[in-house]
Design a protein around this motif. Structure first.
Motif, PDB file in Angstrom:
ATOM      1  N   VAL A  23      43.951  37.781  24.407  1.00  7.37           N
ATOM      2  CA  VAL A  23      44.152  39.039  24.303  1.00  7.37           C
ATOM      3  C   VAL A  23      44.185  39.637  25.815  1.00  7.37           C
ATOM      4  N   PHE A  24      43.233  39.188  26.429  1.00  7.55           N
ATOM      5  CA  PHE A  24      43.071  39.786  27.835  1.00  7.55           C
ATOM      6  C   PHE A  24      43.800  38.956  28.780  1.00  7.55           C
ATOM      7  N   GLY A  25      44.837  39.974  29.396  1.00  8.12           N
ATOM      8  CA  GLY A  25      45.854  39.255  30.535  1.00  8.12           C
ATOM      9  C   GLY A  25      45.707  39.886  31.976  1.00  8.12           C
ATOM     10  N   PHE A  26      44.948  39.061  32.946  1.00  7.98           N
ATOM     11  CA  PHE A  26      44.523  39.461  34.187  1.00  7.98           C
ATOM     12  C   PHE A  26      45.924  40.075  34.774  1.00  7.98           C
ATOM     13  N   THR A  27      46.972  39.617  34.755  1.00  5.94           N
ATOM     14  CA  THR A  27      48.256  40.309  35.394  1.00  5.94           C
ATOM     15  C   THR A  27      48.598  41.738  34.893  1.00  5.94           C
ATOM     16  N   ASN A  28      47.738  42.142  33.712  1.00  5.42           N
ATOM     17  CA  ASN A  28      48.049  43.516  33.277  1.00  5.42           C
ATOM     18  C   ASN A  28      47.218  44.549  34.352  1.00  5.42           C
ATOM     19  N   ILE A  29      46.131  43.805  34.932  1.00  6.40           N
ATOM     20  CA  ILE A  29      45.338  44.626  36.089  1.00  6.40           C
ATOM     21  C   ILE A  29      46.252  45.153  37.175  1.00  6.40           C
ATOM     22  N   PRO A  30      46.785  44.192  38.081  1.00 10.88           N
ATOM     23  CA  PRO A  30      47.560  44.386  39.090  1.00 10.88           C
ATOM     24  C   PRO A  30      49.015  44.933  38.777  1.00 10.88           C
ATOM     25  N   ARG A  31      49.702  44.860  37.620  1.00 10.04           N
ATOM     26  CA  ARG A  31      50.717  45.482  36.995  1.00 10.04           C
ATOM     27  C   ARG A  31      50.351  47.162  36.708  1.00 10.04           C
ATOM     28  N   ALA A  32      49.107  47.306  36.150  1.00 10.44           N
ATOM     29  CA  ALA A  32      48.873  48.518  36.052  1.00 10.44           C
ATOM     30  C   ALA A  32      48.858  49.239  37.450  1.00 10.44           C
ATOM     31  N   PHE A  33      48.067  48.737  38.429  1.00 10.14           N
ATOM     32  CA  PHE A  33      47.876  49.420  39.486  1.00 10.14           C
ATOM     33  C   PHE A  33      49.383  49.713  40.176  1.00 10.14           C
ATOM     34  N   TYR A  34      50.077  48.602  40.077  1.00  8.62           N
ATOM     35  CA  TYR A  34      51.360  48.745  40.772  1.00  8.62           C
ATOM     36  C   TYR A  34      52.176  49.927  40.228  1.00  8.62           C
ATOM     37  N   LEU A  35      52.062  50.012  38.852  1.00  6.42           N
ATOM     38  CA  LEU A  35      52.926  51.096  38.192  1.00  6.42           C
ATOM     39  C   LEU A  35      52.495  52.366  38.189  1.00  6.42           C
ATOM     40  N   GLY A 167      40.069  30.337  29.086  1.00  4.05           N
ATOM     41  CA  GLY A 167      38.898  31.521  29.073  1.00  4.05           C
ATOM     42  C   GLY A 167      38.128  31.324  30.383  1.00  4.05           C
ATOM     43  N   SER A 168      37.536  30.284  30.758  1.00  2.00           N
ATOM     44  CA  SER A 168      36.662  30.078  31.882  1.00  2.00           C
ATOM     45  C   SER A 168      37.503  30.404  33.397  1.00  2.00           C
ATOM     46  N   ALA A 169      38.503  29.843  33.255  1.00  2.00           N
ATOM     47  CA  ALA A 169      39.636  30.079  34.555  1.00  2.00           C
ATOM     48  C   ALA A 169      39.944  31.496  34.778  1.00  2.00           C
ATOM     49  N   ILE A 170      40.421  32.135  33.595  1.00  2.00           N
ATOM     50  CA  ILE A 170      40.489  33.723  33.991  1.00  2.00           C
ATOM     51  C   ILE A 170      39.720  34.647  34.187  1.00  2.00           C
ATOM     52  N   THR A 171      38.172  34.089  33.527  1.00  2.00           N
ATOM     53  CA  THR A 171      37.047  34.686  33.716  1.00  2.00           C
ATOM     54  C   THR A 171      36.568  34.685  35.069  1.00  2.00           C
ATOM     55  N   ILE A 173      38.476  34.261  37.748  1.00  2.25           N
ATOM     56  CA  ILE A 173      39.346  35.050  38.649  1.00  2.25           C
ATOM     57  C   ILE A 173      39.159  36.423  38.376  1.00  2.25           C
ATOM     58  N   ASN A 174      38.496  37.060  37.600  1.00  2.34           N
ATOM     59  CA  ASN A 174      38.232  38.378  37.305  1.00  2.34           C
ATOM     60  C   ASN A 174      36.740  38.395  38.226  1.00  2.34           C
ATOM     61  N   VAL A 175      35.847  37.350  38.218  1.00  2.53           N
ATOM     62  CA  VAL A 175      34.681  37.802  38.837  1.00  2.53           C
ATOM     63  C   VAL A 175      35.344  37.639  40.305  1.00  2.53           C
ATOM     64  N   LEU A 176      36.234  36.691  40.853  1.00  2.00           N
ATOM     65  CA  LEU A 176      36.681  36.860  42.056  1.00  2.00           C
ATOM     66  C   LEU A 176      37.253  38.085  42.498  1.00  2.00           C
ATOM     67  N   LEU A 177      37.796  38.895  41.493  1.00  2.00           N
ATOM     68  CA  LEU A 177      38.384  40.057  41.804  1.00  2.00           C
ATOM     69  C   LEU A 177      37.385  41.043  42.144  1.00  2.00           C
ATOM     70  N   PHE A 178      36.093  41.017  41.221  1.00  2.00           N
ATOM     71  CA  PHE A 178      35.224  41.853  41.249  1.00  2.00           C
ATOM     72  C   PHE A 178      34.331  41.761  42.558  1.00  2.00           C
ATOM     73  N   LEU A 179      34.069  40.497  42.769  1.00  2.00           N
ATOM     74  CA  LEU A 179      32.822  40.104  43.802  1.00  2.00           C
ATOM     75  C   LEU A 179      33.929  40.333  45.224  1.00  2.00           C
ATOM     76  N   TYR A 261      39.222  45.864  31.945  1.00  2.00           N
ATOM     77  CA  TYR A 261      40.503  46.389  32.307  1.00  2.00           C
ATOM     78  C   TYR A 261      40.253  47.810  33.387  1.00  2.00           C
ATOM     79  N   ALA A 262      39.528  48.655  32.728  1.00  2.00           N
ATOM     80  CA  ALA A 262      39.116  49.650  33.298  1.00  2.00           C
ATOM     81  C   ALA A 262      38.612  49.237  35.002  1.00  2.00           C
ATOM     82  N   ILE A 263      37.556  48.317  34.805  1.00  2.00           N
ATOM     83  CA  ILE A 263      36.813  48.062  36.000  1.00  2.00           C
ATOM     84  C   ILE A 263      37.587  47.296  36.973  1.00  2.00           C
ATOM     85  N   GLY A 264      38.304  46.497  36.643  1.00  3.90           N
ATOM     86  CA  GLY A 264      39.351  45.627  37.368  1.00  3.90           C
ATOM     87  C   GLY A 264      40.556  46.491  37.970  1.00  3.90           C
TER      88      GLY A 264
END
Length: 510
Positions: A23-35, A167-171, A173-179, A261-264
């Motif tokens: 379900v979770f798509g990391f690309t949805n975060i930068p795409r949402a911010f871009y739009l 799942g671990s890989a995408i988790t 990269i979200n940790v990297l985004l946050f930290l 999604y919201a925090i990202g």
């Protein structure tokens, strides 16, 4: 050894990872911010509250009640409404994932290229003497489908390993985004790259998303960002202590994904100034020597490249070193997305097929479809599915402009078909709650008024998104896409009804 294979089940942790990956798509975060910038947070939260979370709880209740059913959403709708209704909804849902496999089979090489080179070079790739990048990607996609089908046919244990890695890989990269965002914020003494103002949370910095019609198109985007949850419905019987773990896994995943999604999106603002990064030919492009036009396809890589660049500058590294940090972060983004999409592919190449083959009446399909191998997989049905996907990929890759146009039509046909089944499942929840003969071991919707309100809310939200998906192309002058968007669900409905009517006649003849 055989007995161990038979009793191998998904743990709660593995189930959550599988849901998260699907379900979770990391690309949805930068795409949402871009739009929409910070304003996207409001619409993502609204989509979660009006659709995703209540829908997940409905799936949780039905999943727990029908824990032994192998057919996932088909079994649930059949019991709650009727078999014909269930088959039409499930067939439409399954058809959309065939096109998803074609799309991702071709597109998965872009993140791999970013992982290797730091940029997308797929259009210049060539194998077997092919000079056309589209044809090369087509060959790679065909090989990919064959390999994925072969590995998946070896059993659920193989899928669990791959989805856990994805799942671990995408988790991570979200940790990297946050930290990373937090570190940049600290190093810049609390100054956000994208200024925080009241109107920033309600107005997009993107001039293409300022009118109400344009904003409504983003609502559709937000709902699509939460798609795919029903895929794991076919895994209820594969889950350890399903009556407890399946609804718990759905509930935890739904909340984590919505909050994530919201925090990202908010964290994107710590290192991304919209004008500097996303305006084509803007400051970031000039500073890094990038001439790439920002699109929804590459925006995630540009955003993470910028994060590395900004981190380097915040640490007072030289311009050259900061650019290299950005390139390496873009490479990590590429490998993470490749692994995440791989994990999703392993789940989606098996689970929708399992749902429709095992859950629907056996007489609907050739006898060979129900045949399973030693690993309890419907291997013949998987081979037919792979063949269909390969034929479409080959036709699109080698068929010239007419084939590309044909694929655009296929995509338009499945846009609505992918989300209409949400309305089928939500409607079935009415029948599920009214039927007192169904044992309900897990209940979130206790009051009659509350569950009816939530069902209507989910159906309205998805219905609105679909209506707007249909009419928006016509508003923009693309009437043919509107027509094909309507024709898709109509075509899949007719095919499903013809198949089901043949089944009914066959059963009456006996």
């Amino acid at each position: 050894m055989t007995e161990k294979k038979k009793t191998s089940k998904l743990t709660l942790g593995a189930l959550i990872l599988m849901i998260f990956t699907s379900v979770f798509g990391f690309t949805n975060i930068p795409r949402a911010f871009y739009l929409m910038g910070y304003a996207s947070i409001f619409w993502y939260v609204l989509a979660a509250v009006t659709f995703f979370i209540p829908y997940a709880f409905m799936l949780g209740e039905m999943g727990a009640a029908f824990g032994e059913a192998k057919g996932g959403i088909y079994s649930w709708m059949e019991r709650a409404v009727n078999p014909k209704f269930a088959f039409v909804g499930t067939f439409m849902w399954f058809a959309s994932y065939i096109i998803w496999m074609v799309n991702v089979g071709n597109g998965i090489w872009i993140p791999l290229s970013n992982a290797i080179f730091g940029v997308d070079k797929t259009q210049s790739w060539s194998i077997f003497g092919l000079t056309n990048g589209v044809q090369t990607l087509g060959i790679l996609a065909i090989i990919w489908i064959i390999v994925i089908t072969f590995v998946t046919s070896k059993g659920l244990d193989k899928i669990k390993k791959i989805t856990s890695i994805g799942g671990s890989a995408i988790t991570l990269i979200n940790v990297l985004l946050f930290l990373g965002g937090l570190l940049i914020l600290v190093l810049n003494k609390g100054v956000m790259a994208q200024p925080i103002t009241t109107h920033a949370f309600f107005q997009s910095p993107n001039q293409s998303y300022t009118s109400m019609i344009q904003v409504f198109s983003f609502v559709v985007f937000a709902i699509f960002a939460y798609g795919g949850l029903e895929v794991v419905g076919g895994l209820v019987d594969e889950t350890e202590n399903a009556k407890v773990n399946f609804p718990k896994g759905l509930a935890i995943s739904a909340i984590v994904i919505a909050v994530g999604y919201a925090i990202g999106i908010f964290m994107m603002g710590t290192f991304t100034n919209w004008d500097f990064v996303f305006k084509n030919g803007g400051g970031f492009a000039k500073a890094t020597g990038s001439n790439a036009t920002v699109t929804l396809g590459n925006v995630a890589y540009i955003a993470m490249n910028n994060m590395g660049y900004q981190l380097g500058l915040a640490m007072h590294l030289s311009e050259h070193v900061a650019i290299q940090v950005g390139i390496w972060l873009s490479r990590y983004m590429g490998i993470s997305m490749f692994l995440a999409l791989t994990g999703a592919f392993f789940t989606l190449i098996f689970s929708p097929l399992k749902t429709i083959i095992e859950g629907t009446p056996a007489q609907l399909w050739p006898k060979s479809f129900a045949k399973k191998n030693a690993h309890n997989m419907p291997v013949n049905a998987m081979k037919v599915q792979a063949a269909i996907v390969i034929v479409i990929i080959a036709f699109v890759a080698f068929g010239g402009k007419s084939a590309a146009k044909f694929f655009d039509i296929l995509t338009a046909m499945t846009n609505v078909s992918m989300t209409l089944p949400y309305m089928f499942v939500a409607y079935a929840f009415f029948g599920f709650k009214k039927d007192d003969s169904i044992e309900k071991p897990f209940t979130i919707y206790k009051g009659k008024t509350f569950y009816k309100f939530c069902v209507c809310m989910v159906m309205f939200t998805v219905g609105f998104a679909n209506v707007f998906t249909v009419i928006q192309p016509a508003i923009d002058g693309n009437l043919s896409q509107t027509i094909w968007s309507i024709a898709g669900p109509a075509f899949f409905t007719v095919v499903a009804l013809v198949m089901f009517n043949r089944y009914e006649k066959k059963m009456n003849l006996k």
